[in-house]
Scaffold this motif. Structure first.
Motif, PDB file in Angstrom:
ATOM      1  N   ASP A 115      66.407 130.558  88.592  1.00 45.66           N
ATOM      2  CA  ASP A 115      66.894 131.483  89.980  1.00 45.66           C
ATOM      3  C   ASP A 115      65.453 132.646  89.890  1.00 45.66           C
ATOM      4  O   ASP A 115      66.196 133.341  91.071  1.00 45.66           O
ATOM      5  CB  ASP A 115      68.120 130.882  89.957  1.00 45.66           C
ATOM      6  N   ALA A 116      65.315 133.457  89.178  1.00 48.78           N
ATOM      7  CA  ALA A 116      65.249 134.973  89.224  1.00 48.78           C
ATOM      8  C   ALA A 116      63.669 134.580  89.945  1.00 48.78           C
ATOM      9  O   ALA A 116      63.340 135.921  90.501  1.00 48.78           O
ATOM     10  CB  ALA A 116      65.155 135.493  87.776  1.00 48.78           C
ATOM     11  N   VAL A 117      63.166 133.183  89.923  1.00 53.08           N
ATOM     12  CA  VAL A 117      61.870 133.181  90.673  1.00 53.08           C
ATOM     13  C   VAL A 117      61.933 132.665  92.206  1.00 53.08           C
ATOM     14  O   VAL A 117      61.181 132.777  93.228  1.00 53.08           O
ATOM     15  CB  VAL A 117      60.801 132.807  90.200  1.00 53.08           C
ATOM     16  N   ILE A 118      62.747 131.427  91.780  1.00 51.42           N
ATOM     17  CA  ILE A 118      62.892 130.761  93.312  1.00 51.42           C
ATOM     18  C   ILE A 118      64.131 130.607  93.553  1.00 51.42           C
ATOM     19  O   ILE A 118      65.289 131.036  92.035  1.00 51.42           O
ATOM     20  CB  ILE A 118      62.110 129.386  92.855  1.00 51.42           C
ATOM     21  N   ASP A 119      64.773 130.246  94.376  1.00 49.65           N
ATOM     22  CA  ASP A 119      66.190 129.937  94.701  1.00 49.65           C
ATOM     23  C   ASP A 119      65.691 128.004  94.439  1.00 49.65           C
ATOM     24  O   ASP A 119      65.186 127.801  94.705  1.00 49.65           O
ATOM     25  CB  ASP A 119      66.301 129.944  95.987  1.00 49.65           C
ATOM     26  N   PHE A 120      68.106 127.676  94.011  1.00 46.42           N
ATOM     27  CA  PHE A 120      67.840 126.368  93.888  1.00 46.42           C
ATOM     28  C   PHE A 120      69.127 125.530  95.214  1.00 46.42           C
ATOM     29  O   PHE A 120      70.209 126.797  95.345  1.00 46.42           O
ATOM     30  CB  PHE A 120      68.094 126.090  92.954  1.00 46.42           C
ATOM     31  N   THR A 121      69.060 124.569  94.933  1.00 48.61           N
ATOM     32  CA  THR A 121      70.162 124.164  96.295  1.00 48.61           C
ATOM     33  C   THR A 121      71.725 123.458  95.281  1.00 48.61           C
ATOM     34  O   THR A 121      71.007 124.039  94.069  1.00 48.61           O
ATOM     35  CB  THR A 121      69.462 122.410  96.565  1.00 48.61           C
ATOM     36  N   GLN A 122      72.217 123.541  95.696  1.00 48.65           N
ATOM     37  CA  GLN A 122      73.454 123.029  94.367  1.00 48.65           C
ATOM     38  C   GLN A 122      72.289 121.971  93.824  1.00 48.65           C
ATOM     39  O   GLN A 122      71.761 121.154  94.000  1.00 48.65           O
ATOM     40  CB  GLN A 122      74.808 121.924  95.037  1.00 48.65           C
ATOM     41  N   ASN A 123      72.763 121.212  92.786  1.00 52.74           N
ATOM     42  CA  ASN A 123      72.947 120.142  91.878  1.00 52.74           C
ATOM     43  C   ASN A 123      73.095 118.784  92.667  1.00 52.74           C
ATOM     44  O   ASN A 123      73.775 118.631  92.906  1.00 52.74           O
ATOM     45  CB  ASN A 123      73.041 120.341  90.289  1.00 52.74           C
ATOM     46  N   TYR A 124      72.177 118.226  92.360  1.00 50.43           N
ATOM     47  CA  TYR A 124      72.124 116.553  92.827  1.00 50.43           C
ATOM     48  C   TYR A 124      72.193 115.508  92.165  1.00 50.43           C
ATOM     49  O   TYR A 124      71.645 113.843  91.706  1.00 50.43           O
ATOM     50  CB  TYR A 124      70.705 116.179  93.627  1.00 50.43           C
ATOM     51  N   PHE A 125      71.650 116.021  90.997  1.00 53.60           N
ATOM     52  CA  PHE A 125      72.319 115.351  89.467  1.00 53.60           C
ATOM     53  C   PHE A 125      72.909 116.074  87.901  1.00 53.60           C
ATOM     54  O   PHE A 125      72.597 117.621  88.046  1.00 53.60           O
ATOM     55  CB  PHE A 125      70.715 115.051  88.188  1.00 53.60           C
ATOM     56  N   PRO A 126      73.938 115.413  87.990  1.00 57.69           N
ATOM     57  CA  PRO A 126      74.898 116.074  86.246  1.00 57.69           C
ATOM     58  C   PRO A 126      73.866 116.811  85.566  1.00 57.69           C
ATOM     59  O   PRO A 126      73.396 116.695  85.553  1.00 57.69           O
ATOM     60  CB  PRO A 126      75.838 115.280  86.774  1.00 57.69           C
ATOM     61  N   PRO A 127      74.923 117.877  84.741  1.00 55.66           N
ATOM     62  CA  PRO A 127      73.929 118.514  83.685  1.00 55.66           C
ATOM     63  C   PRO A 127      73.835 117.320  82.487  1.00 55.66           C
ATOM     64  O   PRO A 127      74.913 116.524  82.471  1.00 55.66           O
ATOM     65  CB  PRO A 127      75.018 118.894  83.482  1.00 55.66           C
ATOM     66  N   ALA A 128      72.405 116.732  82.133  1.00 60.60           N
ATOM     67  CA  ALA A 128      73.003 115.977  81.225  1.00 60.60           C
ATOM     68  C   ALA A 128      72.386 115.841  79.827  1.00 60.60           C
ATOM     69  O   ALA A 128      71.911 117.162  79.656  1.00 60.60           O
ATOM     70  CB  ALA A 128      71.179 115.042  82.098  1.00 60.60           C
ATOM     71  N   ALA A 129      72.012 114.863  79.202  1.00 58.95           N
ATOM     72  CA  ALA A 129      71.878 115.513  77.935  1.00 58.95           C
ATOM     73  C   ALA A 129      70.593 115.156  77.127  1.00 58.95           C
ATOM     74  O   ALA A 129      69.597 114.413  78.085  1.00 58.95           O
ATOM     75  CB  ALA A 129      72.660 113.827  76.637  1.00 58.95           C
ATOM     76  N   SER A 130      70.441 115.772  75.842  1.00 61.53           N
ATOM     77  CA  SER A 130      69.354 115.957  75.659  1.00 61.53           C
ATOM     78  C   SER A 130      69.281 115.703  74.503  1.00 61.53           C
ATOM     79  O   SER A 130      70.160 115.325  73.807  1.00 61.53           O
ATOM     80  CB  SER A 130      68.172 117.363  75.748  1.00 61.53           C
ATOM     81  N   ALA A 131      67.973 114.734  74.531  1.00 60.41           N
ATOM     82  CA  ALA A 131      67.898 114.682  73.048  1.00 60.41           C
ATOM     83  C   ALA A 131      66.808 114.256  72.322  1.00 60.41           C
ATOM     84  O   ALA A 131      65.783 114.324  72.261  1.00 60.41           O
ATOM     85  CB  ALA A 131      68.793 112.400  73.190  1.00 60.41           C
ATOM     86  N   TYR A 132      66.609 113.933  70.803  1.00 61.28           N
ATOM     87  CA  TYR A 132      66.348 114.314  70.141  1.00 61.28           C
ATOM     88  C   TYR A 132      65.525 112.874  70.033  1.00 61.28           C
ATOM     89  O   TYR A 132      66.101 111.741  68.934  1.00 61.28           O
ATOM     90  CB  TYR A 132      66.455 114.463  68.263  1.00 61.28           C
ATOM     91  N   VAL A 133      64.221 112.703  69.332  1.00 64.89           N
ATOM     92  CA  VAL A 133      63.791 110.933  69.212  1.00 64.89           C
ATOM     93  C   VAL A 133      62.761 111.169  67.973  1.00 64.89           C
ATOM     94  O   VAL A 133      61.694 112.392  67.913  1.00 64.89           O
ATOM     95  CB  VAL A 133      63.790 110.401  70.458  1.00 64.89           C
ATOM     96  N   GLY A 134      62.778 110.459  66.798  1.00 64.32           N
ATOM     97  CA  GLY A 134      61.479 110.545  66.129  1.00 64.32           C
ATOM     98  C   GLY A 134      61.190 108.754  65.559  1.00 64.32           C
ATOM     99  O   GLY A 134      61.759 108.089  65.672  1.00 64.32           O
ATOM    100  N   LEU A 135      60.663 109.004  64.259  1.00 59.21           N
ATOM    101  CA  LEU A 135      59.808 107.699  64.405  1.00 59.21           C
ATOM    102  C   LEU A 135      61.013 107.170  62.632  1.00 59.21           C
ATOM    103  O   LEU A 135      61.052 105.838  62.642  1.00 59.21           O
ATOM    104  CB  LEU A 135      58.531 107.375  62.779  1.00 59.21           C
ATOM    105  N   SER A 136      62.118 107.823  62.635  1.00 55.74           N
ATOM    106  CA  SER A 136      63.189 107.331  62.038  1.00 55.74           C
ATOM    107  C   SER A 136      64.808 108.004  62.757  1.00 55.74           C
ATOM    108  O   SER A 136      64.185 109.378  62.568  1.00 55.74           O
ATOM    109  CB  SER A 136      63.386 107.592  60.302  1.00 55.74           C
ATOM    110  N   ALA A 137      66.149 107.912  61.946  1.00 50.02           N
ATOM    111  CA  ALA A 137      66.854 108.503  62.620  1.00 50.02           C
ATOM    112  C   ALA A 137      67.026 109.379  61.441  1.00 50.02           C
ATOM    113  O   ALA A 137      68.326 110.285  62.229  1.00 50.02           O
ATOM    114  CB  ALA A 137      68.329 107.553  62.397  1.00 50.02           C
ATOM    115  N   ASP A 138      66.341 109.346  60.577  1.00 47.19           N
ATOM    116  CA  ASP A 138      66.082 110.824  59.635  1.00 47.19           C
ATOM    117  C   ASP A 138      65.592 111.965  59.517  1.00 47.19           C
ATOM    118  O   ASP A 138      65.517 112.575  58.593  1.00 47.19           O
ATOM    119  CB  ASP A 138      67.188 110.704  58.177  1.00 47.19           C
ATOM    120  N   ALA A 139      64.414 111.842  60.492  1.00 42.72           N
ATOM    121  CA  ALA A 139      63.679 112.792  60.631  1.00 42.72           C
ATOM    122  C   ALA A 139      64.024 114.062  60.926  1.00 42.72           C
ATOM    123  O   ALA A 139      65.613 113.878  61.215  1.00 42.72           O
ATOM    124  CB  ALA A 139      63.300 112.314  61.965  1.00 42.72           C
TER     125      ALA A 139
END
Length: 239
Positions: free
Chosen positions: A95-119
């Motif tokens: 936002d210091a470089v460009i401007d934004f509209t209001q959000n059109y998608f809520p804050p979404a979850a990020s996740a980790y993915v690996g070759l196994s659940a205990d990566a």
């Protein structure tokens, strides 16, 4: 001299925007289901549908332009297109470089993915360059391995270059589901950013106002929630 020429070009572009009917919508075209190129060679996905509806409500004619993620903000500022609608989370740094509209998608979850659940999440973690996820990995103390495109981050996990990838869960979910058990989610989901908005040049206040009004109207009548559920599933976070 080049900077002067570029500044003049950008000023001329933004000065004409108020009277122009055509707005060039910049996207990546490589981040399904947000945006991708379909079999006909056209921009498709959630953001294409949202963008077209916004343009219709704002009485704008939209043209779609694709650009690599790592230069998507500089090319907006340079005038190569008029908006960024590319799964871009709203952050103070951007936002210091460009401007934004209001959000059109809520804050979404990020996740980790690996070759196994205990990566090992303290090892080498892949992320797309210049993303919230890359910044988060750097802050965790894990070794960050950045790539220009999201597909390369998945490939890095599959070929053993990285222990896991961190990305939007909505992007990762179908990849994990279609992997036949090769890939698995690791650990808990992470909330990053303030939702996804449309990026515009700071000088384009009129365009921002039109798009803000159109987004709000789509929130008010439920159209935006319907599109989110269509592309991301009935259990998706909505407004």
């Amino acid at each position: 001299m080049k900077k002067l020429v570029l500044s003049a070009a950008v000023l001329a572009l933004t000065a004409g925007l108020a009277t122009a009917q055509t707005v060039r919508m910049g996207t990546e075209g490589a981040y399904p289901p947000y945006n991708f190129i379909n079999d006909a060679g056209e921009v498709d996905g959630f953001e294409r549908e949202v963008g077209d509806e916004l343009c219709a409500r704002a009485e704008l004619t939209c043209e779609w332009v694709t650009n690599d993620w790592d230069s998507i903000i500089p090319n907006l500022v340079s005038g190569n297109y008029d908006t960024i609608i590319a799964g871009m989370s709203i952050t103070a740094e951007r936002d210091a470089v460009i401007d934004f509209t209001q959000n059109y998608f809520p804050p979404a979850a990020s996740a980790y993915v690996g070759l196994s659940a205990d990566a090992d999440l303290s090892g080498v973690i892949a992320a797309q360059a210049a993303t919230l996820q890359a910044s988060h990995v750097a802050e965790t103390g894990a070794t960050l391995l950045e790539f220009p495109s999201p597909d390369e981050t998945i490939a890095a996990v599959r070929n053993g270059e990285a222990d896991a990838v961190l990305a939007d869960k909505d992007f990762l979910a179908p990849i994990v589901a279609e992997s036949g058990g090769e890939l698995a989610f690791v650990g808990d989901d992470i909330q990053l950013g303030d939702g996804i908005g449309i990026g515009v040049r700071e000088s384009d206040a009129e365009l921002k106002g039109k798009l803000d009004a159109a987004i709000q109207s789509m929130k008010d009548d439920g159209t935006l929630n319907e599109m989110i559920k269509k592309w991301f599933g009935e259990e998706s976070l909505v407004f």
